[in-house]
Design a protein around this motif. Structure first.
Motif, PDB file in Angstrom:
ATOM      1  N   HIS A 130       0.839  -1.205   0.000  1.00 33.11           N
ATOM      2  CA  HIS A 130       0.000   0.000   0.000  1.00 33.11           C
ATOM      3  C   HIS A 130       0.875   1.256   0.000  1.00 33.11           C
ATOM      4  N   LEU A 131       1.905   1.282  -0.849  1.00 35.36           N
ATOM      5  CA  LEU A 131       2.859   2.391  -0.853  1.00 35.36           C
ATOM      6  C   LEU A 131       2.162   3.735  -1.048  1.00 35.36           C
ATOM      7  N   TYR A 132       2.363   4.631  -0.070  1.00 37.46           N
ATOM      8  CA  TYR A 132       1.795   5.975  -0.049  1.00 37.46           C
ATOM      9  C   TYR A 132       0.262   5.965  -0.075  1.00 37.46           C
ATOM     10  N   GLU A 133      -0.342   4.856   0.300  1.00 38.85           N
ATOM     11  CA  GLU A 133      -1.783   4.812   0.517  1.00 38.85           C
ATOM     12  C   GLU A 133      -2.047   4.966   2.014  1.00 38.85           C
ATOM     13  N   PRO A 134      -3.300   5.161   2.430  1.00 38.24           N
ATOM     14  CA  PRO A 134      -3.565   5.395   3.861  1.00 38.24           C
ATOM     15  C   PRO A 134      -3.043   4.298   4.789  1.00 38.24           C
ATOM     16  N   GLN A 135      -2.940   3.066   4.291  1.00 46.89           N
ATOM     17  CA  GLN A 135      -2.469   1.972   5.141  1.00 46.89           C
ATOM     18  C   GLN A 135      -0.958   1.943   5.309  1.00 46.89           C
ATOM     19  N   ASP A 136      -0.217   2.727   4.538  1.00 43.80           N
ATOM     20  CA  ASP A 136       1.247   2.712   4.591  1.00 43.80           C
ATOM     21  C   ASP A 136       1.711   3.262   5.941  1.00 43.80           C
ATOM     22  N   PRO A 137       2.346   2.428   6.791  1.00 43.19           N
ATOM     23  CA  PRO A 137       2.751   2.896   8.125  1.00 43.19           C
ATOM     24  C   PRO A 137       3.984   3.784   8.118  1.00 43.19           C
ATOM     25  N   ASP A 138       4.676   3.909   6.963  1.00 46.35           N
ATOM     26  CA  ASP A 138       5.926   4.667   6.910  1.00 46.35           C
ATOM     27  C   ASP A 138       5.739   6.142   6.559  1.00 46.35           C
ATOM     28  N   ILE A 139       4.535   6.530   6.190  1.00 50.48           N
ATOM     29  CA  ILE A 139       4.304   7.912   5.771  1.00 50.48           C
ATOM     30  C   ILE A 139       4.695   8.932   6.837  1.00 50.48           C
ATOM     31  N   PRO A 140       4.411   8.698   8.136  1.00 51.82           N
ATOM     32  CA  PRO A 140       4.831   9.689   9.135  1.00 51.82           C
ATOM     33  C   PRO A 140       6.336   9.933   9.166  1.00 51.82           C
ATOM     34  N   LEU A 141       7.135   8.956   8.716  1.00 51.42           N
ATOM     35  CA  LEU A 141       8.585   9.111   8.745  1.00 51.42           C
ATOM     36  C   LEU A 141       9.095   9.922   7.569  1.00 51.42           C
ATOM     37  N   HIS A 142       8.593   9.648   6.372  1.00 54.68           N
ATOM     38  CA  HIS A 142       9.169  10.284   5.186  1.00 54.68           C
ATOM     39  C   HIS A 142       8.199  11.151   4.409  1.00 54.68           C
ATOM     40  N   GLY A 143       6.938  11.201   4.819  1.00 50.85           N
ATOM     41  CA  GLY A 143       5.949  11.982   4.085  1.00 50.85           C
ATOM     42  C   GLY A 143       6.084  13.477   4.343  1.00 50.85           C
ATOM     43  N   GLY A 144       5.593  14.271   3.407  1.00 51.46           N
ATOM     44  CA  GLY A 144       5.544  15.716   3.596  1.00 51.46           C
ATOM     45  C   GLY A 144       6.790  16.480   3.220  1.00 51.46           C
ATOM     46  N   TYR A 145       7.848  15.797   2.806  1.00 49.58           N
ATOM     47  CA  TYR A 145       9.071  16.493   2.422  1.00 49.58           C
ATOM     48  C   TYR A 145       8.942  17.010   0.991  1.00 49.58           C
ATOM     49  N   PRO A 146       9.639  18.152   0.713  1.00 48.88           N
ATOM     50  CA  PRO A 146      10.624  18.859   1.549  1.00 48.88           C
ATOM     51  C   PRO A 146       9.960  19.748   2.590  1.00 48.88           C
ATOM     52  N   ARG A 147      10.580  19.829   3.770  1.00 44.23           N
ATOM     53  CA  ARG A 147      10.073  20.650   4.860  1.00 44.23           C
ATOM     54  C   ARG A 147      11.086  21.711   5.286  1.00 44.23           C
ATOM     55  N   GLY A 148      12.182  21.792   4.564  1.00 39.41           N
ATOM     56  CA  GLY A 148      13.190  22.798   4.886  1.00 39.41           C
ATOM     57  C   GLY A 148      14.371  22.213   5.624  1.00 39.41           C
ATOM     58  N   ARG A 149      15.517  22.837   5.420  1.00 37.96           N
ATOM     59  CA  ARG A 149      16.767  22.365   6.017  1.00 37.96           C
ATOM     60  C   ARG A 149      16.713  22.406   7.547  1.00 37.96           C
ATOM     61  N   VAL A 150      16.170  23.483   8.099  1.00 36.65           N
ATOM     62  CA  VAL A 150      16.139  23.625   9.560  1.00 36.65           C
ATOM     63  C   VAL A 150      15.295  22.533  10.187  1.00 36.65           C
ATOM     64  N   TYR A 151      14.143  22.262   9.608  1.00 34.90           N
ATOM     65  CA  TYR A 151      13.254  21.215  10.127  1.00 34.90           C
ATOM     66  C   TYR A 151      13.971  19.872  10.151  1.00 34.90           C
ATOM     67  N   LEU A 152      14.614  19.521   9.039  1.00 35.01           N
ATOM     68  CA  LEU A 152      15.280  18.227   8.955  1.00 35.01           C
ATOM     69  C   LEU A 152      16.444  18.140   9.932  1.00 35.01           C
ATOM     70  N   LEU A 153      17.238  19.199  10.032  1.00 38.50           N
ATOM     71  CA  LEU A 153      18.369  19.174  10.952  1.00 38.50           C
ATOM     72  C   LEU A 153      17.906  19.024  12.400  1.00 38.50           C
ATOM     73  N   LYS A 154      16.800  19.654  12.759  1.00 39.65           N
ATOM     74  CA  LYS A 154      16.267  19.494  14.112  1.00 39.65           C
ATOM     75  C   LYS A 154      15.861  18.049  14.370  1.00 39.65           C
ATOM     76  N   LYS A 155      15.223  17.436  13.377  1.00 35.64           N
ATOM     77  CA  LYS A 155      14.817  16.039  13.517  1.00 35.64           C
ATOM     78  C   LYS A 155      16.034  15.136  13.708  1.00 35.64           C
ATOM     79  N   LEU A 156      17.052  15.351  12.888  1.00 36.36           N
ATOM     80  CA  LEU A 156      18.251  14.520  12.966  1.00 36.36           C
ATOM     81  C   LEU A 156      18.999  14.746  14.282  1.00 36.36           C
TER      82      LEU A 156
END
Length: 338
Positions: A130-156
Motif C-alpha cells: 500500500h505504498l503511499y496509501e492510507p495503510q502505509d505505516p511509513d508515511i509519518p517518517l518520510h511523508g511531507g518532504y521537503p520541509r526545509g533544512r532547519v526542520y530536517l536538521l532538528k529532527k536529525l
C-alpha cells in the motif's frame, strides 16, 4: 501435486509481498531469473556485516581511547543498520530458500539490534502493498518532504541525542498497525495471515528477553561498560539519524505517488557513502519496490534490465547529492528565512 500447491498457496495467503506493477514491467522470465536466491551471496553479506562489527569491537577493546572508541561506535552504528537491512531481506523471504533457516537468520539479525523481524514482516507488507496509501505505516517518517533544512536538521539532532529511539523501536514492535482491534472500518491487518500475526507476537517476546539478558551477561562477565558504549549507545543515538535520513532519501519529496518508480527513489552515492548509508544494495529502492522478490545482490542487474527495456523513463533515479538537495529544500511558497 496441483492440490498440494493450491493448499500451500492458500496457507500462505496474507503473507506475500506483491510486485508493484502500476507501470509496465519486465518480462516474467527476466523477473523469475533475477529472483533466484543465492545462499552463498546471502551468507557472505552476513559474514561481511558481522566481520566489520567484530573488527570494531576488537579494536576498541584493545585501544580503549576516545580516538578509537568513538570511530568504532560510528562504524558499528552503520553495521547495525546493515543488520536491519538483512532482517528486512529475511522479512521478504529473500535470504535462504529454506523458510525456517531464512527466518532463523533473519530473527537473529533483528534480535541483536532490537528488531522483531516477524513483526516487521507484518508492518513492512503494508508499506509495500500500500505504498503511499492510507495503510502505509511509513508515511509519518518520510511523508511531507521537503520541509526545509532547519526542520530536517532538528529532527536529525533529536535522533542523535536518543530522544526518538523509543519511536523507532515501537515501530519495529508493530505499533500501531499490529493492533488487530484498531477501531476503523477497514483495518490495516485484515489481509494478514493468522500465522504471521502469531509469529510476530512470539518474536517480540524473544527480542525483549534478549535485551534483558544480554546486559546482565555483559556486566557479569566484566564487559558491561563496553556493551553499553559500543552496542547500546550507538543503537539509540548514532543509528537513529542514519535510519531516518535513509528513509527520507528513499521516499521523501518524490514526484508522484501513483507508481513505484516515482514514489520510491534509487540513489547512486559515492562508494563510501553507499557502504555507510545504503548497505547491501538498498540504494536500488525503486527497483526493490517494483520487484520485492528480487534479492539485494540482483538489484543492479534489475536496474540494467529496466534501463534496457526503457522502463526507467521519468523514474526517481538520482545521484545522492541531487537527492540531498531535494529533501533539504524549503517547501514551495516558503523561503529559507521564514
Amino acid at each position: 501435486m496441483a492440490n498440494r500447491e493450491i493448499q500451500q498457496a492458500q496457507r500462505r495467503s496474507g503473507e506475500e509481498f506483491r510486485d508493484d506493477l502500476r507501470r509496465q514491467g519486465l518480462p516474467v522470465e527476466v523477473v523469475r531469473r533475477l529472483s533466484v536466491i543465492d545462499p552463498v551471496k546471502a551468507s557472505l553479506a552476513i559474514l561481511h556485516t558481522c566481520g566489520v562489527v567484530a573488527i570494531c569491537l576488537a579494536a576498541a577493546l584493545t585501544w580503549w581511547t576516545p580516538w578509537v572508541v568513538i570511530p568504532a561506535m560510528v562504524v558499528i552504528a552503520s553495521r547495525q543498520q546493515a543488520l536491519f537491512v538483512l532482517a528486512h531481506d529475511a522479512a521478504h523471504y529473500r535470504m535462504f530458500n529454506t523458510r525456517w533457516l531464512n527466518d532463523l537468520i533473519g530473527r537473529g539479525c533483528g534480535i541483536v539490534v532490537g528488531v522483531s523481524m516477524c513483526t516487521y514482516r507484518v508492518v513492512h507488507r503494508l508499506h509495500h502493498n500500500h505504498l503511499y496509501e492510507p495503510q502505509d505505516p511509513d508515511i509519518p517518517l518520510h511523508g511531507g518532504y521537503p520541509r526545509g533544512r532547519v526542520y530536517l536538521l532538528k529532527k536529525l539532532a533529536r535522533d542523535l541525542l536518543g530522544l526518538t529511539a523509543w519511536k523507532t523501536y515501537a515501530y519495529f514492535f508493530g505499533a500501531p498497525v499490529i493492533n488487530a482491534d484498531a477501531e476503523q472500518a477497514r483495518r490495516p491487518l485484515n489481509d494478514t495471515s493468522p500465522h504471521l500475526k502469531q509469529a510476530a507476537r512470539q518474536d517480540r517476546w524473544l527480542v525483549a528477553g534478549f535485551h534483558i539478558v544480554a546486559p546482565v551477561v555483559a556486566f557479569a562477565s566484566g564487559y558491561g561498560m563496553a556493551y553499553i558504549l559500543l552496542w547500546m549507545l550507538p543503537l539509540v543515538t548514532i543509528l537513529q539519524p542514519i535510519l531516518r535520513f535513509r528513509a527520507i532519501c528513499e521516499h521523501g519529496a518524490v514526484t508522484n505517488f501513483a507508481s513505484p518508480l516515482t514514489a520510491a527513489r534509487t540513489n547512486f552515492a559515492p562508494p563510501l557513502i553507499a557502504w555507510f548509508l545504503f548497505p547491501h544494495h538498498v540504494y536500488y529502492h525503486a527497483e526493490h519496490h517494483m520487484y520485492p522478490s528480487i534479492p539485494h545482490y540482483n538489484l543492479a542487474a534489475c536496474h540494467r534490465e529496466l534501463q534496457q527495456h526503457g522502463l526507467l523513463e521519468g523514474a526517481e533515479v538520482r545521484s545522492f547529492w541531487d537527492t540531498v538537495r531535494i529533501v533539504v529544500a524549503d517547501p514551495p511558497g516558503r523561503t529559507a528565512m521564514e
